[in-house]
Design a protein around this motif. Structure first.
Motif, PDB file in Angstrom:
ATOM      1  N   LEU B 155       0.687  -1.310  -0.162  1.00 35.12           N
ATOM      2  CA  LEU B 155       0.122  -0.058   0.011  1.00 35.12           C
ATOM      3  C   LEU B 155       0.837   1.179  -0.097  1.00 35.12           C
ATOM      4  CD1 LEU B 155      -2.321  -1.447   2.790  1.00 35.12           C
ATOM      5  CD2 LEU B 155      -3.050  -1.251   0.257  1.00 35.12           C
ATOM      6  N   LEU B 159      -1.163   6.761   3.538  1.00 34.18           N
ATOM      7  CA  LEU B 159      -1.821   5.831   4.105  1.00 34.18           C
ATOM      8  C   LEU B 159      -2.533   6.422   5.480  1.00 34.18           C
ATOM      9  CD1 LEU B 159       0.886   3.118   4.045  1.00 34.18           C
ATOM     10  CD2 LEU B 159      -0.807   3.886   2.367  1.00 34.18           C
ATOM     11  N   VAL B 165      -7.673   2.733   1.549  1.00 31.72           N
ATOM     12  CA  VAL B 165      -6.459   2.149   2.230  1.00 31.72           C
ATOM     13  C   VAL B 165      -6.907   1.303   3.413  1.00 31.72           C
ATOM     14  CG1 VAL B 165      -4.177   2.004   3.406  1.00 31.72           C
ATOM     15  CG2 VAL B 165      -4.524   3.146   1.259  1.00 31.72           C
ATOM     16  N   HIS B 166      -7.548   2.167   4.392  1.00 34.27           N
ATOM     17  CA  HIS B 166      -8.191   1.491   5.368  1.00 34.27           C
ATOM     18  C   HIS B 166      -9.225   0.407   5.314  1.00 34.27           C
ATOM     19  CE1 HIS B 166      -7.078   5.656   7.524  1.00 34.27           C
ATOM     20  NE2 HIS B 166      -6.126   4.967   7.081  1.00 34.27           N
ATOM     21  N   LEU B 182       3.707  -1.357   4.095  1.00 32.39           N
ATOM     22  CA  LEU B 182       3.131  -0.033   4.029  1.00 32.39           C
ATOM     23  C   LEU B 182       4.257   0.741   3.743  1.00 32.39           C
ATOM     24  CD1 LEU B 182       1.796  -0.605   7.690  1.00 32.39           C
ATOM     25  CD2 LEU B 182       0.656  -1.080   5.367  1.00 32.39           C
ATOM     26  N   SER B 184       5.116   4.523   2.792  1.00 31.56           N
ATOM     27  CA  SER B 184       4.827   6.062   2.722  1.00 31.56           C
ATOM     28  C   SER B 184       5.624   6.922   3.440  1.00 31.56           C
ATOM     29  CB  SER B 184       3.320   6.076   3.788  1.00 31.56           C
ATOM     30  OG  SER B 184       3.915   5.735   5.144  1.00 31.56           O
ATOM     31  N   LEU B 190       0.356   4.888   8.004  1.00 29.65           N
ATOM     32  CA  LEU B 190      -0.885   4.152   8.494  1.00 29.65           C
ATOM     33  C   LEU B 190      -1.052   4.646   9.951  1.00 29.65           C
ATOM     34  CD1 LEU B 190      -3.113   2.355   7.450  1.00 29.65           C
ATOM     35  CD2 LEU B 190      -1.913   0.539   8.568  1.00 29.65           C
ATOM     36  N   GLN B 208       6.837  -1.645   7.447  1.00 22.83           N
ATOM     37  CA  GLN B 208       6.842  -0.239   7.047  1.00 22.83           C
ATOM     38  C   GLN B 208       8.204   0.301   6.350  1.00 22.83           C
ATOM     39  OE1 GLN B 208       3.929   2.268   9.776  1.00 22.83           O
ATOM     40  NE2 GLN B 208       5.367   1.206  11.241  1.00 22.83           N
ATOM     41  N   THR B 225      -1.781   5.020  -3.909  1.00 22.51           N
ATOM     42  CA  THR B 225      -2.932   6.165  -3.714  1.00 22.51           C
ATOM     43  C   THR B 225      -2.403   7.661  -4.022  1.00 22.51           C
ATOM     44  OG1 THR B 225      -2.210   6.447  -1.531  1.00 22.51           O
ATOM     45  CG2 THR B 225      -3.804   4.628  -1.859  1.00 22.51           C
TER      46      THR B 225
END
Lengths: 139, 309
Positions: B155, B159, B165-166, B182, B184, B190, B208, B225
Protein backbone atom coordinates in the motif's frame (compact mmCIF):
# COMPACT_ATOMS: atom_id res chain seq x y z
CA UNK A 1 -26.40 17.87 55.61
CA UNK A 2 -24.80 15.32 57.79
CA UNK A 3 -22.35 13.64 55.44
CA UNK A 4 -22.04 10.62 57.68
CA UNK A 5 -25.69 9.69 57.70
CA UNK A 6 -27.84 10.24 54.63
CA UNK A 7 -31.49 9.31 55.06
CA UNK A 8 -32.49 9.12 51.40
CA UNK A 9 -29.84 9.49 48.76
CA UNK A 10 -26.79 8.10 47.03
CA UNK A 11 -23.21 7.53 48.04
CA UNK A 12 -20.70 7.08 45.23
CA UNK A 13 -17.78 5.33 46.83
CA UNK A 14 -14.35 4.03 45.89
CA UNK A 15 -13.74 6.82 43.39
CA UNK A 16 -10.08 6.91 42.40
CA UNK A 17 -8.53 9.80 44.31
CA UNK A 18 -8.64 12.95 42.14
CA UNK A 19 -11.56 11.91 39.92
CA UNK A 20 -14.34 13.08 42.21
CA UNK A 21 -14.66 16.53 40.68
CA UNK A 22 -14.74 15.13 37.13
CA UNK A 23 -17.63 12.85 38.09
CA UNK A 24 -19.33 15.74 39.89
CA UNK A 25 -19.18 17.82 36.71
CA UNK A 26 -20.21 15.08 34.26
CA UNK A 27 -23.18 14.06 36.42
CA UNK A 28 -24.31 17.69 36.49
CA UNK A 29 -24.44 17.69 40.27
CA UNK A 30 -23.72 21.43 40.30
CA UNK A 31 -27.28 21.99 39.08
CA UNK A 32 -28.91 20.04 41.94
CA UNK A 33 -30.93 21.78 44.67
CA UNK A 34 -30.06 18.99 47.08
CA UNK A 35 -27.00 18.93 49.29
CA UNK A 36 -23.94 17.29 47.75
CA UNK A 37 -20.68 16.55 49.54
CA UNK A 38 -17.41 15.72 47.80
CA UNK A 39 -14.87 14.07 50.03
CA UNK A 40 -11.37 14.04 48.59
CA UNK A 41 -8.51 11.84 49.61
CA UNK A 42 -10.40 9.84 52.19
CA UNK A 43 -8.63 6.68 53.32
CA UNK A 44 -10.35 3.48 52.27
CA UNK A 45 -11.06 1.14 55.20
CA UNK A 46 -10.88 -1.75 52.74
CA UNK A 47 -7.59 -1.07 50.94
CA UNK A 48 -5.96 1.70 52.93
CA UNK A 49 -5.53 3.70 49.72
CA UNK A 50 -6.81 7.20 49.13
CA UNK A 51 -10.15 7.61 47.45
CA UNK A 52 -12.80 10.23 46.71
CA UNK A 53 -16.48 9.96 47.65
CA UNK A 54 -19.60 11.84 46.65
CA UNK A 55 -22.67 11.91 48.89
CA UNK A 56 -25.92 13.18 47.43
CA UNK A 57 -28.76 13.94 49.84
CA UNK A 58 -31.43 13.11 47.29
CA UNK A 59 -32.62 9.97 45.52
CA UNK A 60 -31.88 11.21 41.99
CA UNK A 61 -31.39 9.19 38.81
CA UNK A 62 -27.68 8.65 38.23
CA UNK A 63 -26.14 8.14 34.81
CA UNK A 64 -24.17 5.00 35.57
CA UNK A 65 -22.45 5.21 32.17
CA UNK A 66 -20.67 8.37 33.31
CA UNK A 67 -19.34 6.60 36.36
CA UNK A 68 -18.25 3.53 34.41
CA UNK A 69 -16.51 5.68 31.80
CA UNK A 70 -14.63 7.98 34.18
CA UNK A 71 -13.79 5.48 36.87
CA UNK A 72 -14.82 1.85 36.37
CA UNK A 73 -14.97 0.01 39.64
CA UNK A 74 -16.69 2.70 41.70
CA UNK A 75 -19.58 1.58 43.85
CA UNK A 76 -22.96 3.21 44.14
CA UNK A 77 -24.86 2.83 47.41
CA UNK A 78 -28.54 3.63 47.47
CA UNK A 79 -29.77 4.76 50.91
CA UNK A 80 -33.43 4.80 51.89
CA UNK A 81 -34.70 5.64 55.37
CA UNK A 82 -31.15 5.56 56.58
CA UNK A 83 -30.62 1.99 55.38
CA UNK A 84 -28.40 0.69 52.58
CA UNK A 85 -30.90 -0.89 50.17
CA UNK A 86 -28.70 -1.44 47.12
CA UNK A 87 -25.01 -1.56 46.37
CA UNK A 88 -23.75 -1.69 42.77
CA UNK A 89 -20.27 -1.95 41.34
CA UNK A 90 -20.07 0.01 38.12
CA UNK A 91 -18.13 -1.37 35.14
CA UNK A 92 -17.27 0.20 31.81
CA UNK A 93 -20.37 0.65 29.64
CA UNK A 94 -20.38 -0.79 26.12
CA UNK A 95 -21.81 2.45 24.75
CA UNK A 96 -21.69 6.04 25.94
CA UNK A 97 -24.44 8.33 24.79
CA UNK A 98 -24.23 12.11 25.20
CA UNK A 99 -21.57 11.92 27.87
CA UNK A 100 -18.62 13.25 25.88
CA UNK A 101 -18.28 14.87 22.47
CA UNK A 102 -16.15 13.86 19.50
CA UNK A 103 -13.17 16.18 19.06
CA UNK A 104 -12.60 15.33 15.37
CA UNK A 105 -13.46 18.44 13.34
CA UNK A 106 -14.16 16.20 10.34
CA UNK A 107 -16.80 14.20 12.22
CA UNK A 108 -20.45 14.64 11.28
CA UNK A 109 -21.20 15.33 14.96
CA UNK A 110 -19.37 18.66 14.58
CA UNK A 111 -22.09 20.00 12.27
CA UNK A 112 -25.22 17.85 12.54
CA UNK A 113 -27.77 19.29 14.94
CA UNK A 114 -29.73 17.16 17.38
CA UNK A 115 -27.49 14.18 16.90
CA UNK A 116 -26.62 11.89 19.78
CA UNK A 117 -22.93 11.74 20.58
CA UNK A 118 -22.28 8.03 20.84
CA UNK A 119 -19.03 6.25 21.68
CA UNK A 120 -18.50 2.51 21.76
CA UNK A 121 -16.04 0.52 23.84
CA UNK A 122 -13.60 -0.99 21.34
CA UNK A 123 -10.74 -2.04 23.60
CA UNK A 124 -11.82 -2.85 27.18
CA UNK A 125 -8.30 -3.78 28.22
CA UNK A 126 -7.01 -0.31 27.45
CA UNK A 127 -10.33 1.48 28.11
CA UNK A 128 -10.54 2.76 24.54
CA UNK A 129 -13.79 4.32 23.36
CA UNK A 130 -14.29 5.37 19.74
CA UNK A 131 -16.83 7.65 18.15
CA UNK A 132 -19.62 5.61 16.57
CA UNK A 133 -19.57 7.85 13.50
CA UNK A 134 -15.91 8.53 12.68
CA UNK A 135 -14.12 6.03 14.98
CA UNK A 136 -11.92 8.73 16.49
CA UNK A 137 -10.64 7.73 19.91
CA UNK A 138 -12.22 9.51 22.87
CA UNK A 139 -9.81 11.74 24.73
CA UNK B 1 -34.59 0.13 9.38
CA UNK B 2 -33.39 -1.15 6.02
CA UNK B 3 -30.09 -2.89 5.54
CA UNK B 4 -27.37 -0.36 4.72
CA UNK B 5 -23.67 -0.67 3.94
CA UNK B 6 -21.55 1.95 5.65
CA UNK B 7 -18.32 0.04 6.22
CA UNK B 8 -16.88 -2.90 4.29
CA UNK B 9 -17.08 -4.86 7.56
CA UNK B 10 -20.87 -4.55 7.41
CA UNK B 11 -20.59 -7.34 4.84
CA UNK B 12 -19.51 -10.81 5.92
CA UNK B 13 -16.95 -12.70 3.86
CA UNK B 14 -19.80 -14.96 2.72
CA UNK B 15 -21.79 -11.95 1.53
CA UNK B 16 -18.75 -10.58 -0.29
CA UNK B 17 -18.30 -13.96 -1.95
CA UNK B 18 -21.94 -13.89 -3.00
CA UNK B 19 -21.56 -10.36 -4.42
CA UNK B 20 -18.51 -11.47 -6.38
CA UNK B 21 -20.42 -14.42 -7.81
CA UNK B 22 -23.24 -12.09 -8.84
CA UNK B 23 -20.75 -9.65 -10.39
CA UNK B 24 -19.10 -12.48 -12.31
CA UNK B 25 -22.50 -13.57 -13.58
CA UNK B 26 -23.28 -9.99 -14.63
CA UNK B 27 -19.96 -9.91 -16.53
CA UNK B 28 -20.84 -13.16 -18.30
CA UNK B 29 -24.58 -12.68 -18.78
CA UNK B 30 -25.26 -8.93 -18.61
CA UNK B 31 -28.52 -9.23 -20.55
CA UNK B 32 -30.10 -11.24 -17.74
CA UNK B 33 -29.83 -8.22 -15.46
CA UNK B 34 -31.13 -5.55 -17.83
CA UNK B 35 -34.46 -5.31 -16.00
CA UNK B 36 -33.46 -6.57 -12.58
CA UNK B 37 -34.27 -3.25 -10.88
CA UNK B 38 -36.98 -2.00 -13.23
CA UNK B 39 -39.25 0.48 -11.46
CA UNK B 40 -36.71 1.21 -8.73
CA UNK B 41 -35.03 4.55 -8.13
CA UNK B 42 -31.52 5.21 -6.87
CA UNK B 43 -30.86 8.63 -5.31
CA UNK B 44 -27.22 9.66 -5.63
CA UNK B 45 -26.55 12.35 -3.02
CA UNK B 46 -23.07 13.70 -3.56
CA UNK B 47 -22.15 16.54 -1.24
CA UNK B 48 -18.50 16.37 -2.25
CA UNK B 49 -17.00 16.39 -5.76
CA UNK B 50 -16.88 13.00 -7.44
CA UNK B 51 -16.91 11.87 -11.01
CA UNK B 52 -16.28 8.18 -11.21
CA UNK B 53 -18.09 7.00 -8.10
CA UNK B 54 -21.29 8.88 -8.91
CA UNK B 55 -21.19 7.88 -12.58
CA UNK B 56 -20.43 4.30 -11.57
CA UNK B 57 -23.47 4.15 -9.30
CA UNK B 58 -25.67 5.75 -11.93
CA UNK B 59 -24.38 3.51 -14.72
CA UNK B 60 -24.91 0.51 -12.44
CA UNK B 61 -28.54 1.44 -11.78
CA UNK B 62 -29.27 2.17 -15.44
CA UNK B 63 -27.78 -1.17 -16.47
CA UNK B 64 -30.11 -2.84 -13.97
CA UNK B 65 -33.06 -1.14 -15.67
CA UNK B 66 -33.67 1.28 -12.80
CA UNK B 67 -33.81 5.05 -12.64
CA UNK B 68 -31.65 7.65 -10.97
CA UNK B 69 -32.36 10.84 -9.01
CA UNK B 70 -29.25 12.89 -8.52
CA UNK B 71 -27.85 15.63 -6.31
CA UNK B 72 -24.44 16.49 -7.70
CA UNK B 73 -23.60 19.74 -5.99
CA UNK B 74 -24.13 20.57 -2.33
CA UNK B 75 -24.36 24.24 -3.25
CA UNK B 76 -27.60 23.62 -5.15
CA UNK B 77 -29.17 21.33 -2.58
CA UNK B 78 -31.02 21.94 0.65
CA UNK B 79 -27.76 21.29 2.48
CA UNK B 80 -26.74 24.80 1.42
CA UNK B 81 -29.77 26.08 3.35
CA UNK B 82 -28.59 24.27 6.43
CA UNK B 83 -30.67 21.10 6.16
CA UNK B 84 -29.29 18.31 8.29
CA UNK B 85 -28.18 14.96 6.89
CA UNK B 86 -30.91 13.35 9.02
CA UNK B 87 -33.66 15.42 7.40
CA UNK B 88 -32.22 14.96 3.92
CA UNK B 89 -32.23 11.18 4.43
CA UNK B 90 -35.83 11.18 5.67
CA UNK B 91 -36.94 13.35 2.77
CA UNK B 92 -35.19 11.38 0.05
CA UNK B 93 -36.66 8.17 1.50
CA UNK B 94 -40.01 9.47 0.26
CA UNK B 95 -38.79 9.67 -3.33
CA UNK B 96 -36.31 6.86 -3.90
CA UNK B 97 -35.81 3.17 -3.11
CA UNK B 98 -32.10 3.30 -2.26
CA UNK B 99 -29.53 6.03 -1.55
CA UNK B 100 -25.86 6.26 -2.48
CA UNK B 101 -24.32 9.12 -0.52
CA UNK B 102 -20.97 10.88 -0.48
CA UNK B 103 -20.36 13.53 2.15
CA UNK B 104 -17.23 15.33 3.37
CA UNK B 105 -17.97 14.63 7.03
CA UNK B 106 -16.95 11.31 8.57
CA UNK B 107 -19.94 9.34 9.80
CA UNK B 108 -22.45 11.20 7.61
CA UNK B 109 -23.54 8.00 5.87
CA UNK B 110 -24.28 6.34 9.22
CA UNK B 111 -26.42 9.30 10.23
CA UNK B 112 -28.27 9.00 6.93
CA UNK B 113 -28.74 5.25 7.41
CA UNK B 114 -30.05 5.78 10.94
CA UNK B 115 -32.71 8.15 9.64
CA UNK B 116 -33.63 6.80 6.20
CA UNK B 117 -36.35 4.22 5.72
CA UNK B 118 -34.53 2.85 2.65
CA UNK B 119 -31.06 1.29 2.26
CA UNK B 120 -28.10 3.68 2.28
CA UNK B 121 -24.80 2.89 0.59
CA UNK B 122 -21.84 4.88 1.79
CA UNK B 123 -20.14 6.28 -1.31
CA UNK B 124 -17.42 7.90 0.81
CA UNK B 125 -17.67 9.80 4.09
CA UNK B 126 -14.66 12.09 4.33
CA UNK B 127 -11.51 10.17 5.15
CA UNK B 128 -13.42 7.41 6.88
CA UNK B 129 -14.90 4.63 4.72
CA UNK B 130 -15.56 3.89 1.07
CA UNK B 131 -16.90 0.33 1.00
CA UNK B 132 -17.88 0.13 -2.66
CA UNK B 133 -14.35 1.10 -3.70
CA UNK B 134 -13.20 -1.82 -1.58
CA UNK B 135 -15.70 -4.07 -3.35
CA UNK B 136 -14.19 -2.93 -6.65
CA UNK B 137 -10.72 -3.63 -5.27
CA UNK B 138 -11.75 -7.08 -4.09
CA UNK B 139 -13.23 -8.13 -7.42
CA UNK B 140 -10.06 -6.87 -9.13
CA UNK B 141 -7.81 -8.84 -6.78
CA UNK B 142 -9.94 -11.96 -7.22
CA UNK B 143 -9.95 -11.69 -11.01
CA UNK B 144 -6.24 -10.88 -11.29
CA UNK B 145 -4.78 -13.07 -8.54
CA UNK B 146 -7.45 -15.77 -8.30
CA UNK B 147 -7.57 -15.64 -4.51
CA UNK B 148 -7.77 -13.37 -1.46
CA UNK B 149 -5.20 -15.40 0.49
CA UNK B 150 -1.42 -15.69 0.75
CA UNK B 151 -0.74 -12.37 -0.95
CA UNK B 152 1.90 -9.73 -0.25
CA UNK B 153 0.05 -6.46 -0.60
CA UNK B 154 1.90 -3.16 -0.91
CA UNK B 155 0.00 0.00 0.00
CA UNK B 156 1.75 3.13 -1.19
CA UNK B 157 1.24 6.86 -0.70
CA UNK B 158 -1.18 8.50 1.69
CA UNK B 159 -1.85 5.77 4.22
CA UNK B 160 -2.95 8.24 6.90
CA UNK B 161 -5.98 9.87 5.29
CA UNK B 162 -6.60 7.27 2.58
CA UNK B 163 -9.97 5.76 3.35
CA UNK B 164 -9.61 3.21 0.56
CA UNK B 165 -6.44 1.91 2.18
CA UNK B 166 -8.03 1.46 5.60
CA UNK B 167 -11.03 -0.32 4.11
CA UNK B 168 -8.87 -2.61 1.98
CA UNK B 169 -6.74 -3.57 4.99
CA UNK B 170 -9.89 -4.34 6.97
CA UNK B 171 -11.23 -6.46 4.14
CA UNK B 172 -8.04 -8.39 3.34
CA UNK B 173 -7.20 -8.93 7.01
CA UNK B 174 -10.10 -11.40 7.14
CA UNK B 175 -8.36 -13.82 4.75
CA UNK B 176 -5.46 -16.08 5.77
CA UNK B 177 -1.82 -15.77 4.83
CA UNK B 178 -1.75 -12.15 3.69
CA UNK B 179 1.11 -9.77 4.45
CA UNK B 180 1.14 -6.00 4.12
CA UNK B 181 3.98 -3.70 3.10
CA UNK B 182 3.18 -0.13 4.10
CA UNK B 183 5.00 2.38 1.90
CA UNK B 184 4.59 6.04 2.85
CA UNK B 185 6.39 9.19 3.95
CA UNK B 186 6.71 9.54 7.73
CA UNK B 187 3.92 12.14 7.84
CA UNK B 188 1.41 9.92 6.05
CA UNK B 189 1.99 6.61 7.80
CA UNK B 190 -0.89 4.28 8.56
CA UNK B 191 -2.59 5.41 11.80
CA UNK B 192 -1.37 3.45 14.80
CA UNK B 193 -4.89 2.32 15.71
CA UNK B 194 -5.27 0.53 12.36
CA UNK B 195 -1.95 -1.22 12.89
CA UNK B 196 -2.88 -2.17 16.43
CA UNK B 197 -6.58 -2.98 16.09
CA UNK B 198 -6.48 -4.67 12.70
CA UNK B 199 -2.99 -5.95 11.97
CA UNK B 200 -1.41 -6.75 15.32
CA UNK B 201 -4.70 -7.82 16.88
CA UNK B 202 -5.13 -10.45 14.15
CA UNK B 203 -1.48 -11.46 14.01
CA UNK B 204 -1.08 -10.19 10.45
CA UNK B 205 2.53 -9.51 9.46
CA UNK B 206 3.43 -6.10 8.07
CA UNK B 207 6.48 -4.00 7.38
CA UNK B 208 6.79 -0.23 7.02
CA UNK B 209 9.14 1.48 4.61
CA UNK B 210 9.60 4.81 2.87
CA UNK B 211 11.09 3.18 -0.24
CA UNK B 212 8.84 2.00 -3.06
CA UNK B 213 11.89 0.77 -5.00
CA UNK B 214 13.00 -1.55 -2.20
CA UNK B 215 9.53 -2.92 -1.57
CA UNK B 216 8.33 -3.54 -5.11
CA UNK B 217 10.13 -6.83 -5.95
CA UNK B 218 8.28 -8.83 -3.28
CA UNK B 219 4.75 -7.56 -4.00
CA UNK B 220 1.83 -9.48 -5.50
CA UNK B 221 -0.44 -6.42 -5.35
CA UNK B 222 0.63 -2.76 -5.36
CA UNK B 223 -2.10 -0.35 -4.31
CA UNK B 224 -1.10 3.20 -5.19
CA UNK B 225 -2.94 6.18 -3.70
CA UNK B 226 -3.13 9.89 -4.33
CA UNK B 227 -2.09 12.42 -1.73
CA UNK B 228 -5.42 14.19 -1.39
CA UNK B 229 -5.36 17.97 -1.23
CA UNK B 230 -8.84 18.06 0.36
CA UNK B 231 -7.65 16.12 3.42
CA UNK B 232 -5.06 18.73 4.40
CA UNK B 233 -5.74 21.79 6.50
CA UNK B 234 -2.31 23.12 5.53
CA UNK B 235 -1.52 23.72 1.84
CA UNK B 236 2.22 23.74 2.48
CA UNK B 237 2.10 20.19 3.84
CA UNK B 238 0.16 19.06 0.79
CA UNK B 239 2.64 20.61 -1.65
CA UNK B 240 5.57 19.09 0.19
CA UNK B 241 4.14 15.55 0.16
CA UNK B 242 2.11 15.32 -3.02
CA UNK B 243 4.88 13.91 -5.22
CA UNK B 244 6.32 11.48 -2.70
CA UNK B 245 5.84 8.42 -4.90
CA UNK B 246 5.62 8.11 -8.64
CA UNK B 247 5.39 4.66 -10.20
CA UNK B 248 6.97 4.41 -13.65
CA UNK B 249 8.25 1.69 -15.94
CA UNK B 250 11.76 1.98 -14.52
CA UNK B 251 10.48 1.07 -11.05
CA UNK B 252 8.30 -1.71 -12.47
CA UNK B 253 11.35 -3.44 -13.94
CA UNK B 254 12.13 -5.11 -10.64
CA UNK B 255 8.50 -6.11 -9.99
CA UNK B 256 7.04 -9.58 -10.42
CA UNK B 257 5.68 -10.26 -13.92
CA UNK B 258 2.22 -10.91 -12.49
CA UNK B 259 2.12 -7.92 -10.12
CA UNK B 260 -1.32 -6.34 -9.96
CA UNK B 261 -1.00 -2.52 -9.92
CA UNK B 262 -4.11 -0.87 -8.55
CA UNK B 263 -5.21 2.72 -7.85
CA UNK B 264 -8.63 3.94 -6.69
CA UNK B 265 -8.31 6.90 -9.10
CA UNK B 266 -8.29 9.73 -9.87
CA UNK B 267 -4.55 9.78 -10.20
CA UNK B 268 -2.60 12.99 -10.43
CA UNK B 269 0.92 11.83 -11.17
CA UNK B 270 1.42 8.86 -8.82
CA UNK B 271 1.44 6.51 -11.80
CA UNK B 272 3.23 7.60 -14.92
CA UNK B 273 1.10 7.20 -18.05
CA UNK B 274 3.75 4.95 -19.59
CA UNK B 275 2.63 2.27 -17.13
CA UNK B 276 -0.91 2.28 -18.55
CA UNK B 277 -0.02 -0.05 -21.42
CA UNK B 278 1.72 -2.59 -19.18
CA UNK B 279 -0.17 -5.82 -18.54
CA UNK B 280 0.28 -5.29 -14.80
CA UNK B 281 -1.73 -2.05 -14.83
CA UNK B 282 -5.16 -2.96 -13.46
CA UNK B 283 -6.58 0.40 -12.40
CA UNK B 284 -8.93 0.85 -15.32
CA UNK B 285 -10.18 -2.72 -14.90
CA UNK B 286 -10.81 -1.69 -11.28
CA UNK B 287 -13.15 1.06 -12.48
CA UNK B 288 -15.20 -1.40 -14.52
CA UNK B 289 -15.19 -3.93 -11.69
CA UNK B 290 -16.55 -1.21 -9.42
CA UNK B 291 -19.61 -0.84 -11.58
CA UNK B 292 -20.28 -4.58 -11.54
CA UNK B 293 -19.93 -4.79 -7.77
CA UNK B 294 -22.19 -1.77 -7.30
CA UNK B 295 -24.78 -3.49 -9.50
CA UNK B 296 -24.52 -6.60 -7.33
CA UNK B 297 -24.77 -4.56 -4.13
CA UNK B 298 -27.76 -2.51 -5.28
CA UNK B 299 -29.57 -5.71 -6.21
CA UNK B 300 -28.75 -7.31 -2.89
CA UNK B 301 -29.92 -4.35 -0.79
CA UNK B 302 -33.10 -4.01 -2.80
CA UNK B 303 -33.73 -7.74 -2.54
CA UNK B 304 -33.92 -8.01 -6.33
CA UNK B 305 -31.67 -11.01 -6.93
CA UNK B 306 -34.66 -13.11 -7.89
CA UNK B 307 -36.06 -10.50 -10.23
CA UNK B 308 -34.13 -11.76 -13.22
CA UNK B 309 -35.23 -12.38 -16.78
Amino acid sequence: MNIDAIQNGIVIDHITAGRGMRIYELLGLDTLEASVAIIKNAVSHRTGAKKDMIKIDSDIAINFDVLGFVDPGVTVNIIRNGELVEKRRIDMPQRLTNVIRCKNPRCITSVERSIEHVFKLTDPQNKVYRCLYCETRAQ
Amino acid sequence: MSRSVIDILDLSTQEIESLIQTAEDIISHGDRYAHACAGKKLATLFFEPSTRTRLSFEAAMYELGGNVLSVTDAATSSASKGESVSDTARTVSCYADIIAMRHPKEGAALVAANNASIPVINAGDGGHCHPTQTLADLLTIRREKGSFSNLTIGLCGDLKFGRTVHSLINAMARYPGNRFVLISPEELKLPSYVKKDVLRENGIPYTQTTSLEKAIPELDVLYMTRVQRERFFNEEDYLRLKDSYILNMAKLKSAKPDLCVMHPLPRVNEISTDVDGDSRACYFKQVLNGKYMRMALIMKLLGMEENLA
